[in-house]
Design an enzyme around this catalytic site. Structure first.
Site, PDB file in Angstrom:
ATOM      1  CG  HIS B  66      -1.594   1.264   1.523  1.00 14.26           C
ATOM      2  ND1 HIS B  66      -2.569   1.810   0.735  1.00 14.26           N
ATOM      3  CD2 HIS B  66      -1.411   2.149   2.544  1.00 14.26           C
ATOM      4  CE1 HIS B  66      -2.962   2.965   1.250  1.00 14.26           C
ATOM      5  NE2 HIS B  66      -2.277   3.201   2.340  1.00 14.26           N
ATOM      6  CG  ASP B  96       7.653  17.610 -26.281  1.00 18.86           C
ATOM      7  OD1 ASP B  96       7.950  17.111 -25.164  1.00 18.86           O
ATOM      8  OD2 ASP B  96       6.765  17.148 -27.004  1.00 18.86           O
ATOM      9  CD1 TRP B 131       6.605   3.470   4.201  1.00 17.66           C
ATOM     10  CD2 TRP B 131       7.817   4.171   2.464  1.00 17.66           C
ATOM     11  NE1 TRP B 131       6.976   4.761   4.450  1.00 17.66           N
ATOM     12  CE2 TRP B 131       7.723   5.227   3.401  1.00 17.66           C
ATOM     13  CE3 TRP B 131       8.536   4.387   1.293  1.00 17.66           C
ATOM     14  CZ2 TRP B 131       8.322   6.467   3.213  1.00 17.66           C
ATOM     15  CZ3 TRP B 131       9.130   5.636   1.087  1.00 17.66           C
ATOM     16  CH2 TRP B 131       9.019   6.647   2.051  1.00 17.66           C
ATOM     17  CB  SER B 162      12.462   9.264  -9.975  1.00 14.62           C
ATOM     18  OG  SER B 162      11.299   8.558  -9.692  1.00 14.62           O
ATOM     19  CG  HIS B 245      12.225  14.802   5.591  1.00 15.43           C
ATOM     20  ND1 HIS B 245      11.115  14.561   6.375  1.00 15.43           N
ATOM     21  CD2 HIS B 245      12.128  16.077   5.190  1.00 15.43           C
ATOM     22  CE1 HIS B 245      10.408  15.673   6.443  1.00 15.43           C
ATOM     23  NE2 HIS B 245      11.007  16.608   5.735  1.00 15.43           N
ATOM     24  CB  SER B 260       0.358  28.156  -6.583  1.00 14.51           C
ATOM     25  OG  SER B 260       1.097  27.942  -5.421  1.00 14.51           O
ATOM     26  CG  HIS B 295      11.791  14.790  11.360  1.00 11.29           C
ATOM     27  ND1 HIS B 295      11.889  15.955  10.651  1.00 11.29           N
ATOM     28  CD2 HIS B 295      11.137  13.931  10.553  1.00 11.29           C
ATOM     29  CE1 HIS B 295      11.327  15.797   9.466  1.00 11.29           C
ATOM     30  NE2 HIS B 295      10.861  14.575   9.384  1.00 11.29           N
ATOM     31  NE  ARG B 443       3.566   3.725  10.657  1.00 10.45           N
ATOM     32  CZ  ARG B 443       4.409   4.324   9.842  1.00 10.45           C
ATOM     33  NH1 ARG B 443       5.311   5.153  10.321  1.00 10.45           N
ATOM     34  NH2 ARG B 443       4.372   4.093   8.555  1.00 10.45           N
TER      35      ARG B 443
END
Lengths: 257, 535
Positions: B66, B96, B131, B162, B245, B260, B295, B443
């Site tokens: 998921h 393009d 994940w 990517s 992150h 925006s 964090h 979790r």
């Protein structure tokens, strides 16, 4: 585990097939680029700028790939793991490679190779600006010679490095030192191989007059840029992976946190 | 025969940013449905105490799949590949993308990545690692089959896709602007996608390195993450979150760009409020995103000064984000806010993303995070910013630009009611999870103490409502294609350059010249002589 399953007999065949497919795709892709640039003349200065900067961004992504392995190296050397290693890097029992023989030779080989490739760039630029056929030919031969030296030095690097791998007292399975060392130097070697292939292709293209009058030499510019990148990674490797564990820089074990 | 050849060339060998964008949309919508199905299985399991699925490994696999599907195959392809590919060349007024053929490669690599991920769910019990694929659970000792290897290769392929797409976007937005299109005049979506692309180029290879180390640990006797060889699983956690992150900012920055545009057009304004400060805010969010990864690791045993640092820098990210939210609200102020479905989604985004950001601030405190880490509070937080941030922004953009992409319109009344039911659905699903997390529900668990039944049941009912809303959405899209209410007047101001040509762009590539102007009035280097006009 996969290699012990019922399909293990097909593994070499499948790997070979998929590698050939990849190779075919890759070769045809760059052949298309050569056709579009050299033969169809479709690469305007605008396109060339895009390709050069795009390649630099790609090299940036490669830099961060090596960054992750350097992270692992330092995490073990001076980071959390070094506590368990009692601040000893290389760990007790691992004999660091003496940095002033083979690694230094490799450093000299790559740096010289980089210098020669840079000068071949100059020669090719003159070759591509030269209207006179005879002068153009001289520049072409100069470029071929300089680039050949660069390629030979690079190949020597690979040979010397392979010898060092063969004779090295520790392997990739020798704890975190071995695996970080071989991961870093191994991926560097793979990048040297790729860079060499790129340079060899460029050498043949110079031979075939692809970079002659008014043709763009962006292929060579990118190849040499990549070669400099590979060289700089080796410089980092030399100082951080060979010289530092041999405590030559600091004369003592580096402090731990 | 020729028709088949033409079809094959058009859809497999495309170099057209519109066709590739359309393929990305179809791929991401399909993946979104798959990810939703996986989430429904999770909620069905958690609706009642006790186990529904016999096999815990299967449940873990569903949770892992998921997350991966939604992140890598819904949000990123739709935002960057779908909206980005379609709109950047139209907004920058260029023919393009810079590398049109590599654009296609990125799409097909993603298809390969999806196939590898699906493969991982089919072999050897699947990858039940979450994940985040932490070792030692993902190492060879605890996942001895091929599934994690498939997963690693899937993420490698997706990573390459990517990175190539990001290089394409960066070069296009940075170098292909011609004539009067100065960099500060680029649209917000171009800017946000440019920053997103930079984040991808820098962060993705670090994940690739970590995954390669995991692969080698699994198969080649290395011990990066194995204490036996003086390795450390925490190294993987560092590397993963150094990527992870920036990855979540990669998920949300394009959403900021879309919002925006939607807010500006939906408030009938000529300009976004404070566009240049917003652009700087996006850049600073992107930069700060690289230095806060700790964090996610407050409970691994980091030293207290590092935790204090990470807490502080995470709090700081709230500032540029606040600049943006206030600017969007200011854009709406004093404007005629159109009663279009896209504005409902945008309004929902503003409210709910802010809520999610606030719970993020709670989690940013290292001390509070010790209690809340790996509880449902975290799940609630990121679903608010993703399911209601990113996804609402995607809906808003989809409703806004659908007539541009397809030339037909969706029924606005149904769209607004679909928004209402989706809004109710996702809030019902995720708001109770805050309470569950505060009361300590962890979790990635298949079962929970009976006292937590109430909120879990409520959350599961909410997920059913969201599912039904999604089906309603599919019906709305289907009906619009069937009824073919063709676009006549785009009814957006002339400042929205993607709508030029009355909302009917060319079928393949766009005009070769920038119709706004190919050069400045004054060719001297003295920029003050340039007529800035509306930036």
């Amino acid at each position: 585990m996969f290699f012990h399953s019922e399909m293990s007999d097909m593994v070499p065949l499948l790997m070979g097939l998929s590698f050939l497919t990849l190779l075919h795709g890759v070769v045809r892709w760059w052949m298309d680029m050569v056709f579009e640039s050299t033969f169809k003349g479709q690469y305007t200065s605008f396109v060339i700028l895009n390709i050069r900067w795009g390649f630099k961004l790609f090299v940036l992504s490669e830099v961060f790939f090596f960054f992750s392995f350097f992270w692992a190296w330092f995490y073990a050397g001076i980071g959390e793991i070094s506590v368990k290693l009692m601040g000893k890097w290389p760990p007790v029992g691992v004999k660091a490679i003496y940095p002033w023989r083979i690694p230094f030779l490799n450093l000299l080989l790559l740096v010289t190779s980089g210098a020669f490739s840079q000068s071949s760039k100059w020669a090719v630029k003159c070759h591509s600006k030269e209207l006179d056929v005879k002068m153009g030919r001289y520049y072409q031969l100069a470029a071929l010679g300089l680039l050949l030296v660069s390629i030979i030095l690079g190949t020597l690097f690979l040979y010397v490095q392979s010898q060092e791998y063969y004779w090295c007292s520790y392997s990739i399975s020798d704890g975190v030192f071995g695996c970080s060392f071989y991961m870093l130097t191994g991926f560097h070697g793979m990048h040297v191989m790729a860079g060499l292939i790129f340079l060899v292709v460029c050498w043949f293209r110079i031979l075939l007059f692809h970079f002659s009058y008014r043709h763009t030499c962006v292929g060579l510019l990118n190849a040499v840029y990549y070669w400099h990148f590979v060289d700089i990674i080796w410089i980092f490797l030399y100082f951080l992976v060979y010289l530092w564990p041999h405590k030559l820089l600091t004369g003592t074990w580096l402090w731990t946190f | 025969m020729l028709n088949t050849v033409y079809w094959f060339k058009r859809w497999f060998l495309s170099t057209n940013h519109k066709d590739i964008g359309t393929m990305y949309f179809m791929f991401s919508i399909w993946s979104g449905l798959m990810g939703t199905g996986l989430s429904i299985i999770i909620r069905m399991e958690l609706a009642m105490p006790g186990k529904m699925l016999e096999d815990g490994q299967l449940y873990n696999l569903v949770v892992t799949a998921h997350g991966l599907v939604m992140i890598f195959f819904l949000v990123m392809p739709m935002m960057i590949g779908g909206f980005g590919n379609w709109l950047i060349p139209l907004m920058l007024k260029i023919p393009d993308m810079a590398f049109a053929r590599m654009n296609n490669l990125s799409f097909w690599l993603l298809m390969g990545s999806m196939i590898l991920l699906l493969g991982s769910t089919y072999v050897d019990g699947g990858a039940g690692t979450g994940w985040t694929i932490y070792p030692p659970l993902s190492s060879i000792g605890y996942h001895s089959g091929r599934a994690v290897d498939f997963l690693i290769f899937s993420l490698h392929a997706g990573g390459v896709s990517s990175i190539l797409a990001s290089i394409n976007f960066l070069i296009t937005t940075a170098l292909m602007r011609t004539g009067v299109m100065l960099i500060l005049r680029s649209s917000m979506l171009s800017w946000c996608l440019g920053v997103t692309s930079f984040l991808l180029v820098v962060a993705m290879p670090v994940l690739a390195g970590g995954l390669t180390m995991l692969l080698f640990d699994r198969h080649f006797n290395t011990t990066f993450f194995d204490p036996v060889g003086l390795g450390d699983p925490i190294l993987f956690i560092h590397l993963f979150w150094f990527f992870g992150h920036p990855e979540v900012y990669i998920l949300i920055l394009p959403a900021f760009g879309i919002i925006s545009h939607v807010v500006k057009a939906g408030s009938s304004k000529l300009q976004l409020f404070g566009k240049i400060p917003m652009m700087h805010a996006v850049t600073s969010i992107g930069f700060l995103g690289f230095i806060v990864w700790g964090h996610h690791m407050f409970t691994v045993g980091m030293n207290v000064d590092s935790r204090a640092y990470f807490s502080t820098v995470t709090f700081i990210i709230a500032i540029p984000t606040g600049v943006k939210v206030f600017s969007w609200i200011a854009t709406m102020a004093g404007g005629y806010v159109k009663n279009w479905p896209m504005m409902y989604w945008a309004g929902g985004f503003l409210f709910l993303f802010t809520l999610g950001g606030l719970t993020g601030i709670v989690l940013a405190s290292a001390s509070l995070d010790v209690v809340l880490h790996d509880t449902y509070y975290v799940v609630a937080h990121f679903h608010y910013v993703l399911s209601m941030g990113a996804v609402f922004a995607m809906f808003a953009g989809f409703h806004y630009w659908y007539p541009l992409f397809l030339g037909v319109g969706m029924n606005p009344l149904w769209s607004k009611s679909q928004f209402m039911s989706m809004f109710l659905g996702v809030n019902t699903t995720f708001f109770p999870q805050h309470f569950l997390g505060m009361s300590g529900m962890p979790r990635r668990v298949q079962d929970y103490p009976d006292t937590m039944h109430g909120f879990n049941m409520l959350s599961s009912w909410g997920s059913i409502l969201s599912l039904m809303s999604l089906f309603f959405f599919l019906f709305i899209v289907w009906e619009s294609l069937l009824s073919k209410r063709c676009l006549i007047f785009p009814m957006v101001r002339h400042t929205e350059s993607e709508w030029h040509g009355r909302g009917f762009p060319r079928s393949f590539h766009n005009e070769a010249q920038n119709p706004y102007g190919m050069s400045f009035e004054d060719k001297t280097s003295d920029k003050t002589k340039v007529h800035w006009g509306l930036i």
